[in-house]
Design an enzyme around this catalytic site. Sequence first.
Site, PDB file in Angstrom:
ATOM      1  N   SER A 124       0.856  -1.175   0.000  1.00 57.02           N
ATOM      2  CA  SER A 124       0.000   0.000   0.000  1.00 57.02           C
ATOM      3  C   SER A 124       0.891   1.222   0.000  1.00 57.02           C
ATOM      4  O   SER A 124       2.079   1.150   0.350  1.00 57.02           O
ATOM      5  CB  SER A 124      -0.871   0.004   1.268  1.00 57.02           C
ATOM      6  N   TYR A 163      -2.302  -0.823  10.403  1.00 60.56           N
ATOM      7  CA  TYR A 163      -2.180  -1.008   8.955  1.00 60.56           C
ATOM      8  C   TYR A 163      -0.830  -0.513   8.455  1.00 60.56           C
ATOM      9  O   TYR A 163      -0.148  -1.197   7.676  1.00 60.56           O
ATOM     10  CB  TYR A 163      -3.324  -0.261   8.260  1.00 60.56           C
TER      11      TYR A 163
END
Length: 275
Positions: free
Chosen positions: A157, A170
């Site tokens: 990501s 995350y």
Amino acid sequence: MHTSHRPGEGPYAAGVARDAADRGAAGAGCLAGRTAMVTGAASGIGRACALALSAEGAFVHVVDRSRAAAQQLAEEIGGAAHIVDLSVPEAVDTLPDDADVLVNNAGLQHVAPLHSFPPERFALMQRVMVEAPFRLLRRTLPRMYERGWGRVVNISSVHGLRASPYKSAYVAAKHALEGLSKVVALEAAAHGVTSNCVSPGYVRTPLVEEQIAAQARTHGIPEDEVVSRVMLERTALKRLIEPEEVARAVVWLCTPHADGITGISLPLDGGWTIR
């Protein structure tokens, strides 16, 4: 895990099929005879990757905890469904070890200030997005080494390269996945195996759509302002990335065109990381 992006939506929804017809010498059928494994494959980015890899001739292990969706996709592409909760280490260790291409895609999100972030949620996210890829690599790398060829593609990501507030678990997990990918690149190079990350910005999946309400609560702004003010604030291209775009990048990293590429992170972030 990534949840499903409904087929046929978005301007790129027909991209995989169109590319399969147009690529020709650029790699059509480049994975014929190969076996791929995609985690979180029943939906979203994972589904797009499974479809794209299958279109290139790979037999695909569809790994997801959603039984109905995984079985439907496996039937659609002639693959095999594996209903596994990747947060359970013993379950991960039951998955096949014969993948030539491993796509570590499964993930989940939780948005909260660090001081109130649930520790059990933090630990769950590390198990799914860091420990599960590690365990799958332990299982699949030896067979790749034996064959002298393999491709590891980790769906990271932009948050594996940059940080945002309220996403401690995350960001930590994606940074760890980026590091794990680089270690594999170093260890596996002599065996004909490459390891890379694809690092998208916000992708049009229900996983992102579900974040809108959470982001609105956390930032104290209306939901209709979250995409423009939070998700796309740092990007040059003011649109969400489509799952099919990520899938095409994954396939490209498995083609002969990318044989010399390992240890990189390929940002599909609309220009987020250039600032």
